[in-house]
Design a protein around this motif. Structure first.
Motif, PDB file in Angstrom:
ATOM      1  N   ARG A  49       0.935  -1.253   0.112  1.00 26.84           N
ATOM      2  CA  ARG A  49      -0.062   0.033   0.031  1.00 26.84           C
ATOM      3  C   ARG A  49       0.856   1.121   0.007  1.00 26.84           C
ATOM      4  NH1 ARG A  49      -5.381  -1.009   0.778  1.00 26.84           N
ATOM      5  NH2 ARG A  49      -5.705  -3.147   1.434  1.00 26.84           N
ATOM      6  N   GLU A  50       1.929   0.975  -0.035  1.00 25.58           N
ATOM      7  CA  GLU A  50       3.136   2.053  -0.097  1.00 25.58           C
ATOM      8  C   GLU A  50       2.937   3.285   0.770  1.00 25.58           C
ATOM      9  OE1 GLU A  50       4.025   2.555  -5.043  1.00 25.58           O
ATOM     10  OE2 GLU A  50       1.799   3.095  -4.287  1.00 25.58           O
ATOM     11  N   LEU A  51       2.796   2.667   2.193  1.00 28.05           N
ATOM     12  CA  LEU A  51       2.428   3.526   3.364  1.00 28.05           C
ATOM     13  C   LEU A  51       3.634   4.608   3.618  1.00 28.05           C
ATOM     14  CD1 LEU A  51       0.788   1.312   5.444  1.00 28.05           C
ATOM     15  CD2 LEU A  51      -0.451   2.818   3.931  1.00 28.05           C
ATOM     16  N   GLU A  72       4.228  -4.458  -9.191  1.00 30.13           N
ATOM     17  CA  GLU A  72       5.592  -5.461  -8.726  1.00 30.13           C
ATOM     18  C   GLU A  72       5.143  -6.662  -8.759  1.00 30.13           C
ATOM     19  OE1 GLU A  72       6.799  -1.749  -5.562  1.00 30.13           O
ATOM     20  OE2 GLU A  72       5.212  -3.396  -5.077  1.00 30.13           O
ATOM     21  N   GLY A  73       4.061  -7.080  -8.669  1.00 29.10           N
ATOM     22  CA  GLY A  73       3.598  -8.541  -8.576  1.00 29.10           C
ATOM     23  C   GLY A  73       3.698  -8.827 -10.053  1.00 29.10           C
ATOM     24  N   ALA A  74       3.409  -8.087 -11.183  1.00 29.04           N
ATOM     25  CA  ALA A  74       3.560  -8.310 -12.438  1.00 29.04           C
ATOM     26  C   ALA A  74       5.020  -8.671 -12.939  1.00 29.04           C
ATOM     27  CB  ALA A  74       3.268  -7.430 -13.357  1.00 29.04           C
ATOM     28  N   LEU A  75       5.935  -8.000 -12.326  1.00 22.44           N
ATOM     29  CA  LEU A  75       7.522  -8.273 -12.448  1.00 22.44           C
ATOM     30  C   LEU A  75       7.916  -9.435 -12.015  1.00 22.44           C
ATOM     31  CD1 LEU A  75       8.866  -4.687 -11.861  1.00 22.44           C
ATOM     32  CD2 LEU A  75       8.545  -5.887 -13.957  1.00 22.44           C
ATOM     33  N   VAL A  76       7.409  -9.980 -10.791  1.00 24.44           N
ATOM     34  CA  VAL A  76       7.501 -11.165 -10.126  1.00 24.44           C
ATOM     35  C   VAL A  76       7.396 -12.299 -11.000  1.00 24.44           C
ATOM     36  CG1 VAL A  76       6.955 -12.566  -8.366  1.00 24.44           C
ATOM     37  CG2 VAL A  76       7.515 -10.255  -7.719  1.00 24.44           C
ATOM     38  N   ALA A  77       6.009 -12.215 -11.680  1.00 20.03           N
ATOM     39  CA  ALA A  77       5.326 -13.123 -12.605  1.00 20.03           C
ATOM     40  C   ALA A  77       6.436 -13.158 -13.800  1.00 20.03           C
ATOM     41  CB  ALA A  77       4.008 -12.951 -12.823  1.00 20.03           C
ATOM     42  N   ALA A  78       6.704 -12.044 -14.369  1.00 15.90           N
ATOM     43  CA  ALA A  78       7.779 -11.978 -15.450  1.00 15.90           C
ATOM     44  C   ALA A  78       9.210 -12.690 -15.265  1.00 15.90           C
ATOM     45  CB  ALA A  78       7.994 -10.427 -16.087  1.00 15.90           C
TER      46      ALA A  78
END
Length: 224
Positions: A49-51, A72-78
């Motif tokens: 949540r970028e607190l 960030e989740g997409a970069l993990v998947a990639a």
């Protein structure tokens, strides 16, 4: 057999060797070999949540800090699925309220699917059942409608277009990935105002009765 998709033939790329990864990173890669397995992994990572300020963490940054928002989740998947033969393709979804969403795009045979991380359960991944990327994106149209959201466009980018930019291992924010997704031309999506207003009313009613809860009343047949 390596998978193919938009951009994979146009831009050549090379996946990193095993010795570029830490033991912990490689264990994640070795134990998550399919889009479904990677979807379950990104869902298990606490939402970022970028607190403490805006971030754009690489795969290595997410593993170290154990948090991820949609990009960030997409970069993990990639990063993980690249090691299993899938090209690193992302889909940028634009919204009228500028709160955009990012998917990891994969292809099985002739059909498209996605891996995604979101605060909203209905914006996670999709099975590879869609004939076109636009059809995949439109599967997110209804659940995207909340207080202010409405999908207005989409674009596909290959991370190989970034050349040697370090989106996998950097310990700094990889903001250039976000800028790439913001700057590439997007295909516009025209949608019915009547459909949007019906969905908006439904969300307002749900939000009134279930404050703070992610809307989960959508069909789940094609969710990953």
């Amino acid at each position: 057999m390596p998978r193919t998709g938009p951009g994979s033939a146009r831009i050549a790329g090379k996946k990193p060797a095993k010795d570029k990864f830490t033991r912990r990173e490689w264990k994640l890669i070795a134990t998550h070999r399919t889009p479904l397995e990677v979807q379950r992994l990104v869902e298990s990572i606490p939402y970022n949540r970028e607190l403490s300020g805006q971030t754009c963490l690489s795969f290595r940054g997410v593993v170290r800090l154990n948090r991820a928002h949609c990009l960030e989740g997409a970069l993990v998947a990639a990063t993980i699925l690249e090691q299993h033969g899938y090209p690193p393709l992302l889909v940028s979804i634009e919204s009228q309220d500028k709160l955009d969403h990012v998917l990891y795009l994969f292809k099985e045979g002739s059909r498209y699917g996605s891996v995604a991380r979101s605060r909203d359960v209905a914006l996670h991944g999709r099975k590879a059942v869609y004939r076109t990327v636009r059809e995949l994106v439109m599967s997110y149209f209804d659940p995207y409608v909340d207080l202010t959201g409405r999908i207005t466009g989409y674009a596909v980018a290959s991370l190989y277009e970034m050349g040697g930019y370090d989106w996998r291992f950097s310990v700094r924010n990889v903001g250039a990935v976000e800028r790439l997704l913001q700057e590439i031309p997007h295909h516009q999506i025209q949608s019915s105002d009547r459909r949007y207003l019906t969905l908006h009313r439904r969300f307002l009613e749900y939000h009134r009765d279930h404050p703070g809860k992610s809307a989960d009343y959508f069909p789940r047949d094609n969710w990953l």
